[in-house]
Design a protein around this motif. Sequence first.
Motif, PDB file in Angstrom:
ATOM      1  N   ALA A  18      -0.506  -2.024   5.957  1.00 23.91           N
ATOM      2  CA  ALA A  18       0.631  -2.152   6.884  1.00 23.91           C
ATOM      3  C   ALA A  18       1.748  -3.003   6.293  1.00 23.91           C
ATOM      4  O   ALA A  18       2.927  -2.746   6.551  1.00 23.91           O
ATOM      5  N   VAL A  19       1.414  -3.996   5.486  1.00 21.38           N
ATOM      6  CA  VAL A  19       2.449  -4.844   4.864  1.00 21.38           C
ATOM      7  C   VAL A  19       3.251  -4.023   3.868  1.00 21.38           C
ATOM      8  O   VAL A  19       4.481  -4.066   3.867  1.00 21.38           O
ATOM      9  N   SER A  20       2.569  -3.268   3.022  1.00 27.58           N
ATOM     10  CA  SER A  20       3.255  -2.390   2.071  1.00 27.58           C
ATOM     11  C   SER A  20       2.242  -1.500   1.370  1.00 27.58           C
ATOM     12  O   SER A  20       1.056  -1.818   1.296  1.00 27.58           O
ATOM     13  N   HIS A  21       2.748  -0.400   0.860  1.00 24.83           N
ATOM     14  CA  HIS A  21       1.961   0.523   0.057  1.00 24.83           C
ATOM     15  C   HIS A  21       2.908   1.352  -0.793  1.00 24.83           C
ATOM     16  O   HIS A  21       4.122   1.335  -0.589  1.00 24.83           O
ATOM     17  N   GLY A  29      10.112   1.390   6.436  1.00 26.49           N
ATOM     18  CA  GLY A  29      10.922   1.787   5.283  1.00 26.49           C
ATOM     19  C   GLY A  29      10.623   0.945   4.056  1.00 26.49           C
ATOM     20  O   GLY A  29       9.511   0.444   3.879  1.00 26.49           O
ATOM     21  N   ASP A  30      11.632   0.776   3.211  1.00 29.15           N
ATOM     22  CA  ASP A  30      11.475   0.014   1.970  1.00 29.15           C
ATOM     23  C   ASP A  30      11.172  -1.449   2.256  1.00 29.15           C
ATOM     24  O   ASP A  30      11.691  -2.020   3.225  1.00 29.15           O
ATOM     25  N   THR A  31      10.347  -2.045   1.403  1.00 27.17           N
ATOM     26  CA  THR A  31      10.030  -3.466   1.531  1.00 27.17           C
ATOM     27  C   THR A  31       9.715  -4.046   0.153  1.00 27.17           C
ATOM     28  O   THR A  31       9.351  -3.303  -0.761  1.00 27.17           O
ATOM     29  N   GLN A  32       9.873  -5.342   0.027  1.00 24.42           N
ATOM     30  CA  GLN A  32       9.458  -6.042  -1.187  1.00 24.42           C
ATOM     31  C   GLN A  32       8.196  -6.865  -0.941  1.00 24.42           C
ATOM     32  O   GLN A  32       7.673  -7.486  -1.860  1.00 24.42           O
ATOM     33  N   MET A  33       7.719  -6.835   0.287  1.00 25.33           N
ATOM     34  CA  MET A  33       6.555  -7.637   0.653  1.00 25.33           C
ATOM     35  C   MET A  33       5.264  -7.013   0.114  1.00 25.33           C
ATOM     36  O   MET A  33       5.178  -5.806  -0.048  1.00 25.33           O
ATOM     37  N   VAL A  34       4.278  -7.873  -0.134  1.00 22.64           N
ATOM     38  CA  VAL A  34       2.961  -7.406  -0.553  1.00 22.64           C
ATOM     39  C   VAL A  34       1.915  -8.336   0.058  1.00 22.64           C
ATOM     40  O   VAL A  34       2.120  -9.549   0.143  1.00 22.64           O
ATOM     41  N   HIS A  35       0.842  -7.750   0.534  1.00 23.62           N
ATOM     42  CA  HIS A  35      -0.264  -8.530   1.100  1.00 23.62           C
ATOM     43  C   HIS A  35      -1.054  -9.135  -0.057  1.00 23.62           C
ATOM     44  O   HIS A  35      -1.402  -8.430  -1.008  1.00 23.62           O
TER      45      HIS A  35
END
Length: 177
Positions: free
Chosen positions: A68-71, A151-157
Amino acid sequence: MFRIISIFIALLFTSSCSSDDKKLDTLEAELQSSYPNIGHLSTAQLSQWSADKRDLVLIDVREQDEYAVSHIDGALRIDPKASASEVAEHIGSIASGKDVIFYCSVGVRSSQLADRAKDVLQAMGAGDIYNVSGGIFAWHNEKRALINGTGDTQMVHPYDGTWGKLVNRQEYVSYKP
């Protein structure tokens, strides 16, 4: 598995590998040695195959909160503890004739699942089975595109506080989307 974790912990607490990228490289070398029956694909190669619109199935082998944070765009999530038959049930109908590429945070869980599911998937017509070297942490460290539900994100779990030390840009670490 215990050997890989032991090596990782030793890497974190010694100065023999100064950068996180070197630590990821060392961990990946151990994964390649421990899982010789699957391919190990670089992030650059995955990026190129994606740009070329190569016919593949991309599998994210992390927990739902991590995903959910990013993929990586186009990735389907499968539980890291899934059996080979559960993987086949989930993606078997779309894997025929395609390479199947697994990734997780750094490559441990995805190597395990790729190795566990390889024979079943190939019996169903899948092509080669790969693990992404360095996982989403390497992808993120190289500033490659990630998405989440908005959408786009720079976050990573970070998976947890220890493994998360392998993320170079700590300002983009998040446990929540």
